[in-house]
Motif scaffolding. Structure first.
Motif, PDB file in Angstrom:
ATOM      1  N   LYS A  85      31.037  56.059  46.382  1.00 13.92           N
ATOM      2  CA  LYS A  85      31.064  55.552  45.013  1.00 13.92           C
ATOM      3  C   LYS A  85      29.703  54.967  44.633  1.00 13.92           C
ATOM      4  CE  LYS A  85      35.484  56.380  44.453  1.00 13.92           C
ATOM      5  NZ  LYS A  85      36.542  55.381  44.465  1.00 13.92           N
ATOM      6  N   ASN A  86      29.383  55.044  43.363  1.00 15.35           N
ATOM      7  CA  ASN A  86      28.098  54.586  42.859  1.00 15.35           C
ATOM      8  C   ASN A  86      28.303  53.958  41.481  1.00 15.35           C
ATOM      9  OD1 ASN A  86      25.332  54.221  42.555  1.00 15.35           O
ATOM     10  ND2 ASN A  86      24.989  56.304  41.818  1.00 15.35           N
ATOM     11  N   SER A  87      27.460  52.967  41.136  1.00 16.40           N
ATOM     12  CA  SER A  87      27.572  52.305  39.826  1.00 16.40           C
ATOM     13  C   SER A  87      28.962  51.720  39.600  1.00 16.40           C
ATOM     14  CB  SER A  87      27.260  53.285  38.680  1.00 16.40           C
ATOM     15  OG  SER A  87      25.889  53.499  38.601  1.00 16.40           O
ATOM     16  N   VAL A  88      29.504  51.129  40.608  1.00 14.90           N
ATOM     17  CA  VAL A  88      30.830  50.535  40.486  1.00 14.90           C
ATOM     18  C   VAL A  88      30.823  49.073  40.928  1.00 14.90           C
ATOM     19  CG1 VAL A  88      32.121  52.695  40.784  1.00 14.90           C
ATOM     20  CG2 VAL A  88      31.473  51.334  42.799  1.00 14.90           C
ATOM     21  N   MET A  89      31.904  48.378  40.689  1.00  9.47           N
ATOM     22  CA  MET A  89      32.073  47.003  41.139  1.00  9.47           C
ATOM     23  C   MET A  89      33.517  46.835  41.599  1.00  9.47           C
ATOM     24  SD  MET A  89      31.747  43.450  38.915  1.00  9.47           S
ATOM     25  CE  MET A  89      33.456  43.259  38.390  1.00  9.47           C
ATOM     26  N   PRO A  90      33.733  46.285  42.790  1.00  5.19           N
ATOM     27  CA  PRO A  90      35.111  45.970  43.161  1.00  5.19           C
ATOM     28  C   PRO A  90      35.620  44.846  42.256  1.00  5.19           C
ATOM     29  CG  PRO A  90      33.570  45.181  44.841  1.00  5.19           C
ATOM     30  CD  PRO A  90      32.763  45.939  43.839  1.00  5.19           C
ATOM     31  N   THR A  91      36.861  44.927  41.855  1.00  4.07           N
ATOM     32  CA  THR A  91      37.443  43.902  40.987  1.00  4.07           C
ATOM     33  C   THR A  91      38.642  43.270  41.681  1.00  4.07           C
ATOM     34  OG1 THR A  91      38.924  45.518  39.985  1.00  4.07           O
ATOM     35  CG2 THR A  91      36.816  45.148  38.882  1.00  4.07           C
ATOM     36  N   ILE A  92      39.079  42.156  41.119  1.00  2.00           N
ATOM     37  CA  ILE A  92      40.311  41.524  41.595  1.00  2.00           C
ATOM     38  C   ILE A  92      41.394  41.852  40.580  1.00  2.00           C
ATOM     39  CG2 ILE A  92      41.437  39.321  42.056  1.00  2.00           C
ATOM     40  CD1 ILE A  92      38.375  38.496  42.809  1.00  2.00           C
ATOM     41  N   VAL A  93      42.456  42.443  41.069  1.00  2.00           N
ATOM     42  CA  VAL A  93      43.560  42.839  40.197  1.00  2.00           C
ATOM     43  C   VAL A  93      44.753  41.933  40.499  1.00  2.00           C
ATOM     44  CG1 VAL A  93      45.110  44.721  39.536  1.00  2.00           C
ATOM     45  CG2 VAL A  93      42.741  45.224  40.223  1.00  2.00           C
ATOM     46  N   ARG A  94      45.223  41.223  39.489  1.00  2.00           N
ATOM     47  CA  ARG A  94      46.399  40.366  39.675  1.00  2.00           C
ATOM     48  C   ARG A  94      47.643  41.239  39.551  1.00  2.00           C
ATOM     49  NH1 ARG A  94      47.322  34.439  37.300  1.00  2.00           N
ATOM     50  NH2 ARG A  94      45.057  34.507  37.454  1.00  2.00           N
ATOM     51  N   THR A  95      48.448  41.256  40.584  1.00  2.00           N
ATOM     52  CA  THR A  95      49.651  42.083  40.517  1.00  2.00           C
ATOM     53  C   THR A  95      50.889  41.238  40.236  1.00  2.00           C
ATOM     54  OG1 THR A  95      49.841  41.925  42.927  1.00  2.00           O
ATOM     55  CG2 THR A  95      48.733  43.866  42.048  1.00  2.00           C
ATOM     56  N   GLN A  96      50.761  39.936  40.416  1.00  2.00           N
ATOM     57  CA  GLN A  96      51.903  39.050  40.167  1.00  2.00           C
ATOM     58  C   GLN A  96      51.422  37.613  40.008  1.00  2.00           C
ATOM     59  OE1 GLN A  96      55.651  39.937  42.518  1.00  2.00           O
ATOM     60  NE2 GLN A  96      55.253  37.849  43.181  1.00  2.00           N
ATOM     61  N   ASP A  97      52.081  36.881  39.103  1.00  2.00           N
ATOM     62  CA  ASP A  97      51.707  35.481  38.871  1.00  2.00           C
ATOM     63  C   ASP A  97      52.358  34.545  39.880  1.00  2.00           C
ATOM     64  OD1 ASP A  97      49.837  34.910  36.849  1.00  2.00           O
ATOM     65  OD2 ASP A  97      51.239  35.559  35.313  1.00  2.00           O
ATOM     66  N   THR A  98      53.702  34.654  39.999  1.00 12.56           N
ATOM     67  CA  THR A  98      54.440  33.714  40.857  1.00 12.56           C
ATOM     68  C   THR A  98      55.401  34.454  41.773  1.00 12.56           C
ATOM     69  OG1 THR A  98      54.548  32.384  38.825  1.00 12.56           O
ATOM     70  CG2 THR A  98      55.652  31.503  40.790  1.00 12.56           C
ATOM     71  N   PRO A  99      55.235  34.468  43.069  1.00  9.50           N
ATOM     72  CA  PRO A  99      54.040  33.949  43.713  1.00  9.50           C
ATOM     73  C   PRO A  99      52.854  34.867  43.440  1.00  9.50           C
ATOM     74  CG  PRO A  99      55.453  35.003  45.332  1.00  9.50           C
ATOM     75  CD  PRO A  99      56.178  35.063  44.028  1.00  9.50           C
ATOM     76  N   TRP A 137      47.491  39.629  44.612  1.00  9.33           N
ATOM     77  CA  TRP A 137      46.332  40.352  44.068  1.00  9.33           C
ATOM     78  C   TRP A 137      45.929  41.457  45.028  1.00  9.33           C
ATOM     79  CZ3 TRP A 137      41.844  40.046  47.106  1.00  9.33           C
ATOM     80  CH2 TRP A 137      41.852  39.035  48.110  1.00  9.33           C
ATOM     81  N   GLU A 138      45.163  42.388  44.497  1.00  8.57           N
ATOM     82  CA  GLU A 138      44.594  43.440  45.338  1.00  8.57           C
ATOM     83  C   GLU A 138      43.220  43.787  44.783  1.00  8.57           C
ATOM     84  OE1 GLU A 138      47.781  46.242  44.738  1.00  8.57           O
ATOM     85  OE2 GLU A 138      46.682  47.229  43.100  1.00  8.57           O
ATOM     86  N   ILE A 139      42.485  44.576  45.542  1.00  9.62           N
ATOM     87  CA  ILE A 139      41.147  44.951  45.092  1.00  9.62           C
ATOM     88  C   ILE A 139      41.219  46.232  44.259  1.00  9.62           C
ATOM     89  CG2 ILE A 139      38.882  45.783  45.892  1.00  9.62           C
ATOM     90  CD1 ILE A 139      39.153  42.808  46.242  1.00  9.62           C
ATOM     91  N   GLY A 140      40.566  46.209  43.103  1.00 10.39           N
ATOM     92  CA  GLY A 140      40.457  47.397  42.273  1.00 10.39           C
ATOM     93  C   GLY A 140      39.000  47.824  42.152  1.00 10.39           C
ATOM     94  N   GLU A 141      38.712  48.596  41.153  1.00 11.01           N
ATOM     95  CA  GLU A 141      37.379  49.175  41.026  1.00 11.01           C
ATOM     96  C   GLU A 141      37.069  49.370  39.547  1.00 11.01           C
ATOM     97  OE1 GLU A 141      37.296  52.889  43.180  1.00 11.01           O
ATOM     98  OE2 GLU A 141      35.669  53.634  41.925  1.00 11.01           O
ATOM     99  N   ALA A 142      35.840  49.036  39.158  1.00  8.37           N
ATOM    100  CA  ALA A 142      35.450  49.221  37.757  1.00  8.37           C
ATOM    101  C   ALA A 142      34.104  49.919  37.685  1.00  8.37           C
ATOM    102  CB  ALA A 142      35.367  47.870  37.057  1.00  8.37           C
ATOM    103  N   CYS A 143      33.874  50.653  36.601  1.00  8.78           N
ATOM    104  CA  CYS A 143      32.562  51.273  36.372  1.00  8.78           C
ATOM    105  C   CYS A 143      31.607  50.202  35.852  1.00  8.78           C
ATOM    106  CB  CYS A 143      32.678  52.353  35.304  1.00  8.78           C
ATOM    107  SG  CYS A 143      33.499  53.806  35.910  1.00  8.78           S
TER     108      CYS A 143
END
Lengths: 419, 419
Positions: free
Chosen positions: B329-343, B346-352
């Motif tokens: 991958k190039n020109s990307v950034m790992p992101t934090i993805v919230r999958t649930q508030d309570t509890p 999160w997981e790692i995502g990816e953005a351009c």
């Protein structure tokens, strides 16, 4: 000995560990239920005794009392209120004795600094003169660390740890950015008359070049040219300069830097704040990019970073006060006696209030380096043991679980009184 | 795929957890020794690449790398230095590629905020245009929490926890003294454009009357009369008033309450001193006794009080950046993805990077209460998970044991370059 009640009050600026002393008093009193009935706490300190606003601590569960040990602030309320002169305002002191009599209080525990030691002594003397049997014991507390006789004052160790750690952390931040950003960082700390707290910042550094590079003590007359030259040297040599400055920093003529009627770096008229005043000088004289922080109440309430040694000592002086009173002692204060530096060892001692009241312990000159900008090995030897150990509060949902008491007041028995 | 080296640099204001990301990068690269040779770190960020000052991280032991996880500041040095416009200063970008080529660097990891996401994208585009094979991955970091796409930014959770805890602690101090002493306390926090950090102060309170009683957001135009009336009401109702004020607080016309009149290296206005400015208004308009604190760098370097969630996420985005690069991958950034508030989950995502660069995420209006002075339930729901968990550094002698690296530079292969 007939069972009697006790009165406990918090006085003056609160600390991260004053409630640990309260915990020591209440837990120890509960262990001696044969001699001590109820522990009443003054609502908002001694004012609560004058107005007969007494908090019934017997309403607190053992677990609630335990939680006081890790809760900052003053759980029963404290006050900045000094009893007036006894000769011209004898009625105030008499009122205290009346309230004590009405609630069968035979033990008076007063948790504070210099002023309250003096009040405690006077109350004891008046009770004596009035033929009222009272055991009055003062419990040391002050972040200023300026009580005599005792090795140190509960409350100080935790603020010392907070300032040392904050200096260390901020210095790492600045060092990593100094090539292109902030060159000078100023942390303003408490201590109007003595530089004990500023000195604690010195614990962050260990060798030449370590931050803090300059400590500005109230004890050392501030000379602008000398300080500015040192700051500039420091920036040239290390790339950055971290300063810890006492709010009590002053010129040779005694004028406080913060009261000097100057304007800050932004041209605003100063409202107190030695850090922005110094920042203004740095901007004017040197032109270095600066940042400044004023820790203010954060430093004395930071229970999350309390020194375990401080918490233990705060608890111990509270417990010892009760034991001294039960031994029949009066007009005394439990002290902390240092028996060894390395490894640090201490025990509880005892002092007469007449040796404590209104005496201010200044920092010895030889705790400061000859140049006046750092702490000496002697200073480090004294300070270092006081910040040892961590005593983390429990956390719930990411925040410390501190207790906030509902103040359950005892029914009044006397007519109103205007303090 | 031939084995190539990697380059890692820290950019902009450092945080309590940026080194946790560095730790994630280096540890993950070491696990993939078949594909990644040496990780070079830029001394003082991207400047180190321009001047060919490369720190050889292979000289660090595994234990030293581990210690980065709990060390604040920028261990390799960071910088406030924005690469100039690519059209008029193409040579700067070409120099970067030359240095990468000279040291066989095929992976570029840039750890910063908006500006550095933009730089990372441009470097990637130029490498492409020059036919140089480079995988450029941006690693999110900023206490300002203003990067788009990602749920939050590593660095923010820890400063949020620091501000929430400090507000809670200082409020307990003030509450216990307010009958006779300070009535209004003001805590100034960072956040030039967005009120994310100020909002975090709101986590200290849970119900009506709890501190902080007023949050002053940059998003809500400051009206002196309204604010003063609220402060006065609050003092009358609760006996005291705790305010958390963003350094970016401004009037309706956009003027900052405290405008330093100077600009930093990025051309941003340097702010400071909104707390004393507000204190002045309180003195003038209401006459209440006040105290104020300016947390400044203390808030973003307070690793001793880091959010465990933040530390984990900072490490995870560092590790993920390496994995993304290894996937080509190039020109990307790992992101934090919230999958649930309570509890919270999160997981790692990816953005351009093209979706990230120069886009500023503002705080949604509905995170603020309708009156503009507090956080809404929606705001609390977003913020609260980010401060969860404690991650205490090890302590030695009462102080956190942070690592300070000796920067071992690689021999230069190119002629000097003036950035």
């Amino acid at each position: 000995m007939a069972k009697q009640n006790a009165f406990y009050a918090q006085s003056g600026g609160v600390t991260a560990v004053i409630n640990a002393s309260a915990c020591g008093v209440i837990e120890t009193a509960r262990q001696h239920g044969d001699a001590i009935g109820t522990v009443y706490a003054g609502r908002n300190g001694i004012i609560g005794a004058l107005t007969e606003e007494l908090i019934d601590t017997s309403a607190l569960s053992d677990q609630q009392v335990q939680q006081l040990r890790h809760t900052p602030g003053g759980a029963f309320g404290s006050c900045r209120y000094k009893l007036k002169d006894i000769d011209s305002h004898r009625s105030q002191y008499e009122r205290l004795i009346e309230v004590f009599k009405a609630h069968d209080i035979g033990y008076f525990f007063y948790n504070g600094g210099n002023d309250s030691a003096d009040t405690c002594l006077k109350v004891s003397q008046l009770a004596d003169a009035m033929g009222y049997p009272l055991k009055a014991v003062h419990i040391p507390k002050t972040v200023d660390n300026d009580l005599p006789v005792t090795d140190n004052c509960p409350g100080f160790g935790s603020v010392a740890k907070y300032i040392a750690v904050s200096t260390q952390e901020a210095a790492m931040d600045i060092e990593s950015m100094c090539a292109t950003s902030t060159k000078v960082f100023i942390l303003e700390v408490m201590g109007r008359h003595a530089g004990w707290i500023a000195a604690a910042g010195g614990l962050a550094g260990h060798k030449e070049g370590d931050a803090p590079h300059l400590i500005i003590f109230p004890e050392i007359p501030f000379d602008r040219a000398t300080v500015m030259a040192r700051v500039d040297d420091c920036v040239k040599k290390f790339g950055f300069c971290v300063m810890v400055v006492s709010e009590g920093a002053r010129y040779a003529d005694g004028t406080f830097l913060a009261d000097a009627g100057t304007t800050d770096a932004f041209g605003h008229k100063q409202l107190g704040g030695v850090a922005p005043t110094l920042a203004g000088m740095i901007k004017q004289d040197l032109g270095h990019k600066f940042h400044w922080a004023v820790a203010d109440y954060l430093q004395r309430s930071a229970r999350h970073l309390a020194s375990a040694t401080d918490v233990e000592q705060a608890y111990a002086v509270g417990a010892a006060a009760v034991k001294l009173a039960l031994e029949g002692k009066n007009s005394v204060m439990p002290t902390i006696v240092r028996t060894q530096d390395t490894p640090y060892a201490w025990e509880i001692g005892e002092a007469c209030l007449s040796d404590i009241a209104n005496v201010e312990k200044m920092m010895p000159r030889d705790f400061i380096t000859p140049d006046g900008f750092g702490i000496s090995e002697l200073g480090r030897q004294y300070l270092s043991p006081l910040i040892q150990g961590e005593d983390c509060p429990p956390y719930v949902n990411g925040l410390p679980q501190y207790i906030r008491l509902q103040h359950q007041l005892v029914a009044k028995k006397l007519p109103d009184f205007e303090p």
